[in-house]
Design an enzyme around this catalytic site. Sequence first.
Site, PDB file in Angstrom:
ATOM      1  N   GLY A  60       0.570  -1.075   0.128  1.00  0.00           N
ATOM      2  CA  GLY A  60      -0.117  -0.228   0.056  1.00  0.00           C
ATOM      3  C   GLY A  60       0.849   0.939   0.243  1.00  0.00           C
TER       4      GLY A  60
ATOM      5  N   VAL B 171       1.390   3.528   2.189  1.00  0.00           N
ATOM      6  CA  VAL B 171       1.712   3.729   3.299  1.00  0.00           C
ATOM      7  C   VAL B 171       3.141   2.488   3.364  1.00  0.00           C
ATOM      8  CG1 VAL B 171       1.857   4.089   6.098  1.00  0.00           C
ATOM      9  CG2 VAL B 171       0.137   4.803   4.311  1.00  0.00           C
TER      10      VAL B 171
ATOM     11  N   CYS C  64      -3.991  10.945  10.171  1.00  0.00           N
ATOM     12  CA  CYS C  64      -2.596  12.229   9.417  1.00  0.00           C
ATOM     13  C   CYS C  64      -2.941  13.853   9.603  1.00  0.00           C
ATOM     14  CB  CYS C  64      -2.504  11.700   7.861  1.00  0.00           C
ATOM     15  SG  CYS C  64      -4.309  11.791   7.879  1.00  0.00           S
TER      16      CYS C  64
ATOM     17  N   GLN D 277      -6.966  17.664   2.413  1.00  0.00           N
ATOM     18  CA  GLN D 277      -6.396  16.884   2.417  1.00  0.00           C
ATOM     19  C   GLN D 277      -5.865  15.880   1.169  1.00  0.00           C
ATOM     20  OE1 GLN D 277      -9.425  16.408   6.209  1.00  0.00           O
ATOM     21  NE2 GLN D 277      -7.538  14.171   5.460  1.00  0.00           N
TER      22      GLN D 277
ATOM     23  N   SER E  92      -3.727  10.596  -0.181  1.00  0.00           N
ATOM     24  CA  SER E  92      -3.029   9.685  -0.918  1.00  0.00           C
ATOM     25  C   SER E  92      -3.508   8.807   0.606  1.00  0.00           C
ATOM     26  CB  SER E  92      -1.210   9.781  -0.007  1.00  0.00           C
ATOM     27  OG  SER E  92      -1.290  11.352   0.814  1.00  0.00           O
TER      28      SER E  92
ATOM     29  N   ARG F 225     -11.512  17.378   0.944  1.00  0.00           N
ATOM     30  CA  ARG F 225     -10.172  16.515   0.294  1.00  0.00           C
ATOM     31  C   ARG F 225      -9.682  17.672  -0.913  1.00  0.00           C
ATOM     32  NH1 ARG F 225      -7.806  12.115   1.596  1.00  0.00           N
ATOM     33  NH2 ARG F 225      -9.488  10.521   2.952  1.00  0.00           N
TER      34      ARG F 225
ATOM     35  N   HIS G  76      -0.829  16.791   3.190  1.00  0.00           N
ATOM     36  CA  HIS G  76      -1.984  17.602   3.477  1.00  0.00           C
ATOM     37  C   HIS G  76      -1.463  19.336   3.404  1.00  0.00           C
ATOM     38  CE1 HIS G  76      -4.639  14.005   3.464  1.00  0.00           C
ATOM     39  NE2 HIS G  76      -4.253  13.609   4.754  1.00  0.00           N
TER      40      HIS G  76
HETATM   41  P1  A2P Z   1      -3.217  -5.314  -1.639  1.00  0.00           P
HETATM   42  O1  A2P Z   1      -2.060  -4.736  -2.548  1.00  0.00           O
HETATM   43  O2  A2P Z   1      -2.714  -7.102  -1.376  1.00  0.00           O
HETATM   44  O3  A2P Z   1      -4.482  -4.844  -1.713  1.00  0.00           O
HETATM   45  P2  A2P Z   1      -3.476   1.612   0.915  1.00  0.00           P
HETATM   46  O4  A2P Z   1      -4.025   2.153   1.803  1.00  0.00           O
HETATM   47  O5  A2P Z   1      -2.860   1.950  -0.716  1.00  0.00           O
HETATM   48  O6  A2P Z   1      -5.209   1.182  -0.093  1.00  0.00           O
HETATM   49  O7  A2P Z   1      -2.959  -0.147   1.096  1.00  0.00           O
HETATM   50  C1  A2P Z   1      -3.890  -0.587   2.122  1.00  0.00           C
HETATM   51  C2  A2P Z   1      -2.845  -1.986   1.939  1.00  0.00           C
HETATM   52  O8  A2P Z   1      -3.627  -3.248   2.709  1.00  0.00           O
HETATM   53  C3  A2P Z   1      -1.997  -2.624   0.875  1.00  0.00           C
HETATM   54  O9  A2P Z   1      -1.250  -3.455   0.848  1.00  0.00           O
HETATM   55  C4  A2P Z   1      -3.226  -3.978   0.409  1.00  0.00           C
HETATM   56  O10 A2P Z   1      -2.904  -5.013  -0.045  1.00  0.00           O
HETATM   57  C5  A2P Z   1      -3.717  -4.418   1.936  1.00  0.00           C
HETATM   58  N1  A2P Z   1      -5.077  -5.424   2.591  1.00  0.00           N
HETATM   59  C6  A2P Z   1      -6.213  -5.122   2.229  1.00  0.00           C
HETATM   60  N2  A2P Z   1      -6.805  -6.190   2.176  1.00  0.00           N
HETATM   61  C7  A2P Z   1      -5.947  -6.823   2.696  1.00  0.00           C
HETATM   62  C8  A2P Z   1      -5.631  -8.396   2.668  1.00  0.00           C
HETATM   63  N3  A2P Z   1      -6.765  -9.057   3.340  1.00  0.00           N
HETATM   64  N4  A2P Z   1      -5.445  -8.957   3.816  1.00  0.00           N
HETATM   65  C9  A2P Z   1      -4.194  -8.231   3.904  1.00  0.00           C
HETATM   66  N5  A2P Z   1      -3.276  -6.923   3.248  1.00  0.00           N
HETATM   67  C10 A2P Z   1      -4.825  -6.532   3.031  1.00  0.00           C
END
Ligand code: A2P
Length: 337
Positions: free
Chosen positions: A14, A16, A130, A157, A160, A237, A244
């Site tokens: 993700g 972060v 944040c 905001q 991200s 936003r 932000h």
């Molecule tokens: P994935 O890339 O496999 O969906 P962001 O805040 O940028 O949206 O990122 C969310 C993060 O949380 C990503 O790394 C995402 O992985 C992860 N994530 C979402 N759903 C799950 C889950 N069920 N189990 C583990 N990680 C998850």
Amino acid sequence: MKSPPVVAIVGATGAVGVEFLRIMTERHFTVADLRCYASARSAGKTVTYGNRSIPVQELTHNSFDGVDIAFFSAGSGISKKFAPVAVQAGAVVIDNSSAFRMDPTVPLVVPEINPQAIAGHAGIIANPNCSTIIGIVPLWPIHQVNRIVRLIAATYQAASGAGAAAMQELIASTQAHLEDRNYPPAVLPHPYAFNVFSHNSAVDAATGYNEEELKMLRETRKIFGDPDIRVSATCVRVPVLRAHCEALTIECSRPISPAEVRTLLSKAPGVKIVDDPGRNYFPMPRDASGQGDVLVGRIRQDMSDARGHSIAMFVAGDQLLKGAALNGLQIAELLVR
Ligand code: A2P
């Protein structure tokens, strides 16, 4: 805490998570081993850590064996489900979600403000919202010498805060707009290109404030250890990728001048004054992006307060860094030092 620790990043793919990986090498945070977790969709992908490629594994109940520190950045549902599993396995969880922030047994920590709160943790330490972090890092040095009784905040905001998919939506919808193509919003509730809209969190029917605004109130009180500070925020936003901005007006318990604020902030950790009326140069998200400090400018007497107790200012901070990954890593640095 074992040093160097075995570290797990939950949400490693993700917005972060990627920043965690980057600043761990940048800040020379040494690990004995690093495990990267995401959803089943990402199993088989790799992420970059320094000059290494780390495989991403699917998060499961067995992911935390031998882990000392687990950074969670995968939303509050995943934190609620898996943070207790990690704690049970012996890890300390540094949670970037809102799941445990207001739990009285969980410290809510900004290292520049309340590092001492970490001592009372029972396995989970929460990273604040944040907008709260970016707003209050520059307010704390003032609050310590001239108590802030009231804060009025308006946020601007970035995408991200809603994750990597929202950043992608901002880029793709801007391209579509410039090419005169229709782009139905999929991640955020409204068209994002060349638009501004109220924060995409639910509005509380009783108060009319949205969740983000209420987080700024409740979290500021908890972090400052001041249940009486009055806070009214308007969270919005704007079509900016990752930093932000916030317009802040504070009312102190005694008279205060812009010069005093400048003196206090010039030596405050995590703060950089960017305040040049001659050049009309003030904090901007472009300048804040990629840096750990919160930029502060437009420091001026609030002319609507005849008693001289109030100051207005404008701040900008990187949502992915001080608003998330950097604050979390600073907490980990306190654990292993
Ligand atoms: P994935 O890339 O496999 O969906 P962001 O805040 O940028 O949206 O990122 C969310 C993060 O949380 C990503 O790394 C995402 O992985 C992860 N994530 C979402 N759903 C799950 C889950 N069920 N189990 C583990 N990680 C998850």
